[in-house]
Write a protein that holds these residues in place. Structure first.
Motif, PDB file in Angstrom:
ATOM      1  N   ALA A 281       0.824  -1.206   0.000  1.00 54.94           N
ATOM      2  CA  ALA A 281       0.000   0.000   0.000  1.00 54.94           C
ATOM      3  C   ALA A 281       0.859   1.257   0.000  1.00 54.94           C
ATOM      4  N   SER A 282       2.094   1.146   0.505  1.00 57.70           N
ATOM      5  CA  SER A 282       2.967   2.322   0.576  1.00 57.70           C
ATOM      6  C   SER A 282       3.698   2.578  -0.724  1.00 57.70           C
ATOM      7  N   CYS A 283       3.722   1.617  -1.617  1.00 60.27           N
ATOM      8  CA  CYS A 283       4.566   1.738  -2.812  1.00 60.27           C
ATOM      9  C   CYS A 283       3.952   2.703  -3.812  1.00 60.27           C
ATOM     10  N   PRO A 284       4.580   3.861  -4.037  1.00 58.62           N
ATOM     11  CA  PRO A 284       4.008   4.822  -4.983  1.00 58.62           C
ATOM     12  C   PRO A 284       3.932   4.269  -6.404  1.00 58.62           C
TER      13      PRO A 284
ATOM     14  N   LEU B 216       2.243   9.535 -10.075  1.00 60.71           N
ATOM     15  CA  LEU B 216       0.967  10.216  -9.864  1.00 60.71           C
ATOM     16  C   LEU B 216      -0.188   9.235  -9.774  1.00 60.71           C
ATOM     17  N   GLY B 217      -0.012   8.066 -10.388  1.00 63.12           N
ATOM     18  CA  GLY B 217      -1.058   7.048 -10.331  1.00 63.12           C
ATOM     19  C   GLY B 217      -1.343   6.581  -8.917  1.00 63.12           C
ATOM     20  N   TYR B 218      -0.389   6.808  -8.012  1.00 68.36           N
ATOM     21  CA  TYR B 218      -0.553   6.384  -6.632  1.00 68.36           C
ATOM     22  C   TYR B 218      -1.779   7.028  -5.988  1.00 68.36           C
ATOM     23  N   LEU B 219      -2.115   8.226  -6.457  1.00 71.20           N
ATOM     24  CA  LEU B 219      -3.235   8.945  -5.843  1.00 71.20           C
ATOM     25  C   LEU B 219      -4.565   8.258  -6.116  1.00 71.20           C
ATOM     26  N   THR B 220      -4.633   7.471  -7.171  1.00 70.45           N
ATOM     27  CA  THR B 220      -5.930   6.901  -7.540  1.00 70.45           C
ATOM     28  C   THR B 220      -6.003   5.382  -7.478  1.00 70.45           C
ATOM     29  N   ARG B 221      -4.858   4.705  -7.427  1.00 67.82           N
ATOM     30  CA  ARG B 221      -4.934   3.242  -7.514  1.00 67.82           C
ATOM     31  C   ARG B 221      -5.398   2.654  -6.169  1.00 67.82           C
ATOM     32  N   PRO B 222      -5.913   1.396  -6.156  1.00 65.01           N
ATOM     33  CA  PRO B 222      -6.289   0.773  -4.880  1.00 65.01           C
ATOM     34  C   PRO B 222      -5.045   0.529  -4.025  1.00 65.01           C
ATOM     35  N   TRP B 223      -5.256   0.438  -2.714  1.00 67.65           N
ATOM     36  CA  TRP B 223      -4.107   0.294  -1.804  1.00 67.65           C
ATOM     37  C   TRP B 223      -3.269  -0.926  -2.163  1.00 67.65           C
ATOM     38  N   ILE B 224      -3.933  -2.073  -2.293  1.00 69.10           N
ATOM     39  CA  ILE B 224      -3.180  -3.314  -2.503  1.00 69.10           C
ATOM     40  C   ILE B 224      -3.293  -3.736  -3.967  1.00 69.10           C
ATOM     41  N   VAL B 225      -2.147  -4.005  -4.561  1.00 75.01           N
ATOM     42  CA  VAL B 225      -2.133  -4.458  -5.949  1.00 75.01           C
ATOM     43  C   VAL B 225      -2.106  -5.984  -5.962  1.00 75.01           C
ATOM     44  N   TYR B 226      -3.071  -6.587  -6.627  1.00 77.87           N
ATOM     45  CA  TYR B 226      -3.046  -8.046  -6.822  1.00 77.87           C
ATOM     46  C   TYR B 226      -2.623  -8.296  -8.251  1.00 77.87           C
ATOM     47  N   ARG B 227      -1.815  -9.324  -8.424  1.00 77.56           N
ATOM     48  CA  ARG B 227      -1.398  -9.627  -9.785  1.00 77.56           C
ATOM     49  C   ARG B 227      -1.291 -11.122  -9.940  1.00 77.56           C
ATOM     50  N   SER B 228      -1.688 -11.601 -11.082  1.00 78.08           N
ATOM     51  CA  SER B 228      -1.592 -13.038 -11.319  1.00 78.08           C
ATOM     52  C   SER B 228      -0.163 -13.384 -11.684  1.00 78.08           C
ATOM     53  N   ARG B 229       0.197 -14.624 -11.356  1.00 75.62           N
ATOM     54  CA  ARG B 229       1.504 -15.128 -11.733  1.00 75.62           C
ATOM     55  C   ARG B 229       1.723 -14.992 -13.230  1.00 75.62           C
ATOM     56  N   ASP B 230       0.633 -15.051 -13.987  1.00 75.85           N
ATOM     57  CA  ASP B 230       0.758 -15.067 -15.442  1.00 75.85           C
ATOM     58  C   ASP B 230       0.970 -13.703 -16.063  1.00 75.85           C
ATOM     59  N   GLU B 231       0.559 -12.680 -15.339  1.00 78.13           N
ATOM     60  CA  GLU B 231       0.582 -11.363 -15.975  1.00 78.13           C
ATOM     61  C   GLU B 231       1.910 -10.670 -15.766  1.00 78.13           C
ATOM     62  N   ARG B 232       2.530 -10.274 -16.836  1.00 82.90           N
ATOM     63  CA  ARG B 232       3.675  -9.368 -16.737  1.00 82.90           C
ATOM     64  C   ARG B 232       3.467  -8.347 -17.839  1.00 82.90           C
ATOM     65  N   PRO B 233       2.862  -7.233 -17.519  1.00 85.96           N
ATOM     66  CA  PRO B 233       2.459  -6.292 -18.562  1.00 85.96           C
ATOM     67  C   PRO B 233       3.626  -5.933 -19.473  1.00 85.96           C
ATOM     68  N   GLY B 234       3.394  -6.057 -20.738  1.00 87.95           N
ATOM     69  CA  GLY B 234       4.408  -5.642 -21.699  1.00 87.95           C
ATOM     70  C   GLY B 234       5.548  -6.626 -21.841  1.00 87.95           C
ATOM     71  N   ARG B 235       5.465  -7.716 -21.103  1.00 82.88           N
ATOM     72  CA  ARG B 235       6.557  -8.671 -21.177  1.00 82.88           C
ATOM     73  C   ARG B 235       5.995 -10.073 -21.193  1.00 82.88           C
ATOM     74  N   GLY B 236       6.864 -10.990 -21.416  1.00 83.38           N
ATOM     75  CA  GLY B 236       6.467 -12.382 -21.315  1.00 83.38           C
ATOM     76  C   GLY B 236       6.456 -12.794 -19.865  1.00 83.38           C
ATOM     77  N   THR B 237       6.335 -14.062 -19.642  1.00 84.17           N
ATOM     78  CA  THR B 237       6.402 -14.544 -18.279  1.00 84.17           C
ATOM     79  C   THR B 237       7.819 -14.976 -17.979  1.00 84.17           C
TER      80      THR B 237
END
Lengths: 565, 245
Positions: free
Chosen positions: A192-195, B211-232
């Protein structure tokens, strides 16, 4: 209900002898790199003591974790989003190198090149940061085994409120060890802290990881983590943390720290939890309620409705089965002997601990009474408030009730099993005194004392249909020149920059590991340059390079000796 | 000569800037960081770094105002030449001083604190030299040119600004710059040099402002499969080895 799976660990503190094998093997596997000299993903602390980094539990000072606003809303203790961005140019709460320690090496060259002289040459310590000679003043384990306890242990933040009762005289002090890794929290405040949004929680197994390509080195995670288990690599300028050895977990073998644990005190297994209830549970008002609140988030893998929802959420059937066999679930929910470390940080940590009974046992033994008699032990747990209150400060935000209950169960198990071991009639009233049946008590004993490898570590493998996503599976030619590249890791734009300089996490592929894991014969590993990849070592045989070659095997040596003699 | 300096050179620098960033992002995502040295020393950093960075934000804002907004626009809203200058100096001089003082503290820190100095690369040193010179020249132009009018008054909004805007219409008039005082010419020349160096230095971290920090959800969940812009996997997918959908 939104079921998610979480890899979790329980450590049985009664069994920890403080040998630091977990720390050393973890360091060998993950952090023996430049820029990471001071980093211990796994460390073992002596309690009471300061811990690592020094006094990290004092959140008045470090502002880690979450706190409740006046309105009862959960927010980061170090400040909200805007506050973070305004402080981005210099983090006011970041521990300095001196709060960890200045890493050093010794000038061994002096020993080898010193001429014959009257006095023994001495290898002086040199700082790995500045390269200059240093006076070693602190390390990751400076107060190990209560060393200097009068000076250091008295500053333990966890002694707040009971310091007047604790006298630091050696013969009266209680002591135990606390091995710590990243908690892989359900509500991780580092993420949550990671900008940059570089720290993420994996949907499949809940492991919290740092995306090294996304991390921009803003350092807010170091402050955000109340356990101070996110470290800043000062050479690459990126945050790094314990990975729960995910390349190993993915193929079903335990973490390096668990694999190499001499006391076999670590248990690894799955927990199912309801992601929709995490926020609510982390926001309960009273700190004392957090332990039960977190338990209420977990889902019972035997419940048909949970199974149905898990299937709908895409959790594979064998994972649900693994959750049913999970030793972690048994210790947390069935026997209720495991407690979370610092629930008051409200991060919902997922590495739990069975508090040690040994401080109590030791005291009873020292008074000359029978330390395996249940009445004596129950009485001692009631009478010895200092260890209990101290443990409560660590595991239940100061609420002694759950700690009492756990210690009584452990004490009951101890005296109940003594009768069995000595061939006497087992006394059913002992388990009954702690609300357990005889069968339950015996099963708990089995799990705590006898459990074999595959009972302690119930780790479902990642799925073959997902295998393309595994870190282990490289789709191109594996590891050419890997060790040669390691020699020069300084890139064009600073340490580790540029393509090909990032060290691949695992250099063996899925099939090789599986083969090694299941094979009967001893399989070598390691590499030509004499480095041993402990990350992939599974205890079978000695990998090449672990020990120096014997003299006879070394070519050229014999001739040299012959001509010399 | 003036065609090279004020037409060809800016375009080379801008091209390097754009292509360089794309290349750096693709080649070196791992090296894209602030390379913070806070772990080594934080007392001086606590003063110097915010002073410098917030000062620079002000300075950049001032440049946007002075270079991108034509004089006609401020005239049109009834802002007199004098009033504009008062505003520009009132905003610019404190911001400039903050940036210069902050930079001085940071450079002092970098030189005197052992671990910080040994973490400084040649790349960093060259960049600091150019950046420092550009800032000092800019301050000189502001203080000497506008405040004390040493060497005659020069209205950069008649010369430098139109030329700068013309670059983006692809019709730069080199004579506008050739007529500018030497301080302005040096400042502009070195600033374009800095722009060309930008993608190859630690300055890239400017483009990671979260700047995206101001709007994104607190906790980022990501699937093992997803690596945006890259392969796995740890390494990027090689061409021809993409996964089968």
């Amino acid at each position: 209900m939104r079921p998610m799976a979480q890899m979790a660990m329980v450590m049985n503190l009664d069994k920890c002898i403080g040998c630091h094998t977990c720390s050393v093997t973890c360091k060998q596997a993950w952090t023996n790199r430049s820029g990471m000299e001071y980093v211990w993903f796994n460390n073992v602390e002596t309690r009471p003591g300061l811990g690592y980094p020094r006094g990290y539990q004092d959140q008045e000072k470090w502002k880690g974790g979450w706190t409740l606003t006046k309105g009862g809303r959960l927010t980061l203790r170090a400040g909200g989003r805007l506050n973070k961005l305004l402080n981005i140019f210099s983090n006011p709460r970041m521990p300095a190198m001196s709060d960890y320690y200045e890493p050093w090496t010794y000038d061994y060259e002096t020993l080898l090149t010193a001429p014959a002289q009257q006095n023994f040459p001495v290898a002086r310590p040199h700082s790995l940061i500045s390269g200059k000679p240093v006076n070693i003043e602190w390390s990751a384990n400076w107060d190990d085994d209560l060393g200097g306890s009068l000076e250091h242990a008295a500053k333990d933040p966890m002694l707040k409120g009971i310091e007047d009762k604790v006298t630091f005289e050696f013969d009266q002090t209680f002591m135990f060890y606390l091995p710590r890794i990243c908690e892989h929290c359900l509500n991780p405040s580092c993420a949550a802290s990671c900008p940059s949004g570089a720290i993420y929680k994996r949907e499949e197994d809940g492991i919290v990881l740092v995306d090294q390509d996304r991390c921009r080195g803003w350092r807010m995670c170091v402050t955000g983590c109340p356990y101070k288990k996110v470290y800043f690599n000062h050479k690459t300028g990126k945050a790094e943390k314990c990975t729960f050895c995910y390349p190993r977990i993915e193929v079903g073998i335990p973490t390096v720290c668990a694999e190499t644990c001499v006391g076999r005190l670590r248990y690894i297994g799955l927990m199912l939890y309801d992601a929709d209830k995490v926020l609510e549970a982390a926001s309960v008002e009273d700190d004392h309620d957090l332990y039960e609140a977190q338990r209420s988030v977990f889902l019972d893998p035997f419940d048909p409705e949970v199974q149905r929802e898990a299937e709908r959420a895409g959790i594979p059937g064998d994972w649900v089965a693994a959750a049913q066999r999970s030793p972690v679930n048994a210790l947390i929910n069935t026997y209720k002997v495991a407690l979370p470390l610092h629930p008051e940080y409200r991060t919902m940590p997922m590495v739990w601990y069975i508090p040690p009974l040994s401080p109590v046992v030791d005291v009873v033994k020292d008074t000359g009474h029978d330390a395996e008699d249940s009445d004596n032990l129950f009485g001692a747990i009631d009478a010895l408030r200092i260890p209990v209150e101290y443990l409560a400060n660590l595991f239940t935000a100061g609420d002694t009730g759950p700690v009492d209950a756990v210690l009584r169960k452990l004490a009951a198990m101890r005296s109940y099993m003594r009768d069995i071991n000595l061939g006497r009639d087992p006394q059913a009233h002992i388990p009954a005194a702690v609300g357990m049946t005889e069968e339950e008590m015996y099963d708990m004993f089995r799990l705590l004392a006898l459990a074999k490898y595959d009972e302690r570590y119930v780790i479902p493998t990642a799925h073959a249909e997902q295998a393309h996503g595994l870190e282990e599976l490289a789709t191109d030619c594996p590891v050419t020149g890997y060790d040669d590249e390691l020699l020069d890791i300084s890139g064009p734009f600073g340490e580790g920059s540029g393509r090909g300089n990032a060290t691949p996490v695992a250099i063996e592929n899925f099939h090789m590991l599986q083969q090694r894991q299941t094979s009967e014969t001893l399989v070598g590993g390691g590499s030509s340059a004499g480095r041993v990849n402990l990350l992939n070592w599974d205890g079978k045989g000695a990998p090449d390079g672990m020990f120096p070659t014997s003299r006879a095997d070394r070519p050229g040596e014999d001739e040299a000796e012959e001509s010399g003699s | 000569m003036s065609t090279f300096l004020w037409v060809i050179y800016p375009y080379i620098c801008l091209a390097v800037f754009v292509v360089g960033h794309v290349w750096r992002y693709r080649y070196d995502k791992f090296g894209w960081t602030t390379r913070s040295s806070q772990l080594y020393e934080s007392r001086l950093l606590r003063i110097g770094s915010p002073l410098f960075h917030f000062g620079m934000l002000g300075v950049v804002g001032g440049h946007v105002l002075g270079l991108l907004f034509p004089q006609d626009w401020t005239d049109a809203v009834g802002l007199s030449h004098e009033a504009y200058h008062v505003i520009a100096l009132a905003g610019g001089i404190p911001a400039g001083i903050a940036a210069v003082v902050g930079l001085a503290i940071l450079v002092y820190r970098r030189r005197t604190v052992g671990p910080v100095f040994s973490a400084t690369t040649v790349n960093d040193k060259v960049m600091y030299a150019v950046l420092g010179t550009v800032i000092v020249l800019g301050m000189w132009n502001t203080v000497a040119g506008s405040l004390f009018t040493i060497g005659g008054e020069y209205n950069y909004r008649d010369g430098v600004s139109p030329w700068f805007r013309q670059i983006f219409w692809f019709q730069p008039d080199a004579s506008l710059m050739a007529a500018a005082p030497v301080g302005f010419r040096l400042h502009a020349f070195l600033a374009f040099t800095l722009i060309a160096m930008w993608p190859f230095t630690r300055l890239v971290h400017v483009f990671s402002a979260p700047l995206g920090y101001l709007t994104r959800p607190w906790i980022v969940y990501r699937s093992r499969d997803e690596r945006p812009g890259r392969g796995t996997g740890t390494r990027a997918q090689k061409r021809g080895w993409e996964k089968v959908q």
